[in-house]
Write a protein that holds these residues in place. Structure first.
Motif, PDB file in Angstrom:
ATOM      1  N   SER A   1       6.939   7.769 -15.878  1.00 31.24           N
ATOM      2  CA  SER A   1       5.478   8.701 -16.432  1.00 31.24           C
ATOM      3  C   SER A   1       4.115   8.435 -15.501  1.00 31.24           C
ATOM      4  CB  SER A   1       5.443   8.866 -17.954  1.00 31.24           C
ATOM      5  OG  SER A   1       4.877   7.407 -18.453  1.00 31.24           O
ATOM      6  N   ALA A   2       3.637   9.177 -15.313  1.00 35.75           N
ATOM      7  CA  ALA A   2       2.207   8.781 -14.875  1.00 35.75           C
ATOM      8  C   ALA A   2       1.062   7.983 -15.692  1.00 35.75           C
ATOM      9  CB  ALA A   2       1.453   9.666 -14.654  1.00 35.75           C
TER      10      ALA A   2
ATOM     11  N   GLU B   1      -0.393   2.522 -16.241  1.00 38.72           N
ATOM     12  CA  GLU B   1      -0.072   1.166 -16.740  1.00 38.72           C
ATOM     13  C   GLU B   1       0.341  -0.200 -16.023  1.00 38.72           C
ATOM     14  OE1 GLU B   1       2.554   1.348 -20.283  1.00 38.72           O
ATOM     15  OE2 GLU B   1       1.274   2.399 -21.342  1.00 38.72           O
ATOM     16  N   ILE B   2       1.290   0.075 -15.146  1.00 39.98           N
ATOM     17  CA  ILE B   2       1.246  -1.039 -13.770  1.00 39.98           C
ATOM     18  C   ILE B   2       0.059  -1.248 -13.306  1.00 39.98           C
ATOM     19  CG2 ILE B   2       3.013  -1.162 -12.255  1.00 39.98           C
ATOM     20  CD1 ILE B   2       5.122   0.624 -13.371  1.00 39.98           C
ATOM     21  N   ALA B   3      -0.192  -0.089 -12.426  1.00 37.59           N
ATOM     22  CA  ALA B   3      -0.976  -0.349 -11.464  1.00 37.59           C
ATOM     23  C   ALA B   3      -2.473  -1.107 -12.286  1.00 37.59           C
ATOM     24  CB  ALA B   3      -2.312   1.246 -11.322  1.00 37.59           C
ATOM     25  N   GLU B   4      -2.935  -0.810 -13.580  1.00 40.33           N
ATOM     26  CA  GLU B   4      -4.315  -1.568 -14.007  1.00 40.33           C
ATOM     27  C   GLU B   4      -3.689  -2.414 -14.125  1.00 40.33           C
ATOM     28  OE1 GLU B   4      -6.439  -1.883 -18.923  1.00 40.33           O
ATOM     29  OE2 GLU B   4      -4.804  -0.487 -18.362  1.00 40.33           O
TER      30      GLU B   4
ATOM     31  N   ARG C   1       0.291  -5.551  -2.135  1.00 36.24           N
ATOM     32  CA  ARG C   1      -0.704  -4.321  -1.321  1.00 36.24           C
ATOM     33  C   ARG C   1      -0.336  -4.815   0.042  1.00 36.24           C
ATOM     34  NH1 ARG C   1      -4.480  -5.512  -3.788  1.00 36.24           N
ATOM     35  NH2 ARG C   1      -6.150  -6.939  -2.332  1.00 36.24           N
ATOM     36  N   ILE C   2      -0.187  -3.334   0.946  1.00 37.92           N
ATOM     37  CA  ILE C   2      -0.197  -3.436   2.188  1.00 37.92           C
ATOM     38  C   ILE C   2      -1.602  -2.977   2.745  1.00 37.92           C
ATOM     39  CG2 ILE C   2       1.749  -2.944   4.113  1.00 37.92           C
ATOM     40  CD1 ILE C   2       3.540  -2.912   2.128  1.00 37.92           C
TER      41      ILE C   2
ATOM     42  N   LEU D   1       3.795   2.617  -6.376  1.00 37.57           N
ATOM     43  CA  LEU D   1       2.333   2.598  -7.165  1.00 37.57           C
ATOM     44  C   LEU D   1       1.555   3.892  -5.404  1.00 37.57           C
ATOM     45  CD1 LEU D   1       1.196  -0.269  -8.819  1.00 37.57           C
ATOM     46  CD2 LEU D   1       2.701   1.608  -9.732  1.00 37.57           C
ATOM     47  N   SER D   2       1.578   3.756  -4.265  1.00 37.88           N
ATOM     48  CA  SER D   2       1.193   4.504  -3.417  1.00 37.88           C
ATOM     49  C   SER D   2       2.592   5.340  -2.953  1.00 37.88           C
ATOM     50  CB  SER D   2       1.113   3.708  -2.802  1.00 37.88           C
ATOM     51  OG  SER D   2      -0.486   2.995  -2.691  1.00 37.88           O
ATOM     52  N   ASP D   3       2.375   6.725  -3.086  1.00 37.92           N
ATOM     53  CA  ASP D   3       2.991   7.533  -2.204  1.00 37.92           C
ATOM     54  C   ASP D   3       2.875   7.424  -0.749  1.00 37.92           C
ATOM     55  OD1 ASP D   3       5.181   9.833  -1.521  1.00 37.92           O
ATOM     56  OD2 ASP D   3       3.019  11.442  -1.940  1.00 37.92           O
ATOM     57  N   THR D   4       4.135   7.479  -0.480  1.00 30.52           N
ATOM     58  CA  THR D   4       5.078   6.680   1.100  1.00 30.52           C
ATOM     59  C   THR D   4       6.339   8.045   1.216  1.00 30.52           C
ATOM     60  OG1 THR D   4       6.782   5.165  -0.128  1.00 30.52           O
ATOM     61  CG2 THR D   4       4.875   4.792   0.740  1.00 30.52           C
TER      62      THR D   4
END
Length: 206
Positions: free
Chosen positions: A53-54, A59-62, A130-131, A172-175
């Motif tokens: 879910s969003a 929560e993962i991003a935080e 993070r790339i 976490l980023s749309d690829t």
């Protein structure tokens, strides 16, 4: 996790790799857990878009953001292939990190218990990367030290001879819009290279 099939290896007489649609399971469909587990057995990889879910992603991003600013966070960059332009660190299992991973594990548990065949799987590790724009492309590799299967390999053990491990990647980023002309860091997968059945995951069977 998102995945994009890579160019197939030459030789061996094997067919072209399946397209992303074959590796994707609709988590809204009845019985998706069994289909996802079956896909992992067949190809060694499965894509489960929209599974989390969003709120779970937030929560993962935080947790990642907190780990990024904590000087005590273990840094994995020296172990990272083509490290220039990449930040690679551990995801601490205290506070937000534990809660976020627990939620992800609970969501994935219907698949994990079938694939790992245990009620209490240990967590081997957790990290994030993070790339940045301009980072070098990584060559094909398997994130298990010493077990890359695309080079020449010796005899591989059968699946019932060795413990199983399951890697989970959360984008976490749309690829999804990545192309060969405009790559944005999408994960590329060589279907078959991560199959739990070692004998069928060898170079000639990929």
């Amino acid at each position: 996790p998102a995945s994009r099939p890579a160019v197939p290896l030459g030789g061996g007489g094997h067919s072209a790799p399946p397209c992303l649609a074959v590796l994707t399971v609709d988590v809204a469909a009845r019985g998706w857990e069994m289909e996802a587990a079956a896909c992992l057995e067949r190809h060694g990889v499965v894509s489960l878009p929209a599974l989390l879910s969003a709120q779970q992603l937030a929560e993962i991003a935080e947790a990642v953001a907190l780990a990024d600013t904590d000087p005590a966070t273990a840094d994995f960059v020296r172990l990272t292939r083509n490290a220039e332009g990449r930040v690679h660190k551990a995801l601490p299992l205290g506070g937000n990190g534990r809660e976020a991973l627990s939620a992800v594990t609970a969501t994935l548990w219907p698949v994990m218990r079938r694939v790992l065949q245990t009620a209490r799987p240990p967590l081997v590790g957790a990290g994030w990367m993070r790339i940045s724009p301009g980072a070098e492309r990584q060559s094909l590799h398997k994130d298990v030290r010493g077990y890359d299967r695309h080079p020449a390999t010796g005899e591989l053990a059968a699946c019932y001879d060795v413990p199983r491990a399951l890697s989970v990647q959360v984008q976490l980023s749309d690829t999804a819009g990545a192309t060969l002309d405009a790559p944005v860091g999408a994960l590329e997968v060589l279907p078959g290279s991560h199959r739990p059945d070692g004998r069928h995951g060898g170079r000639g069977a990929v």
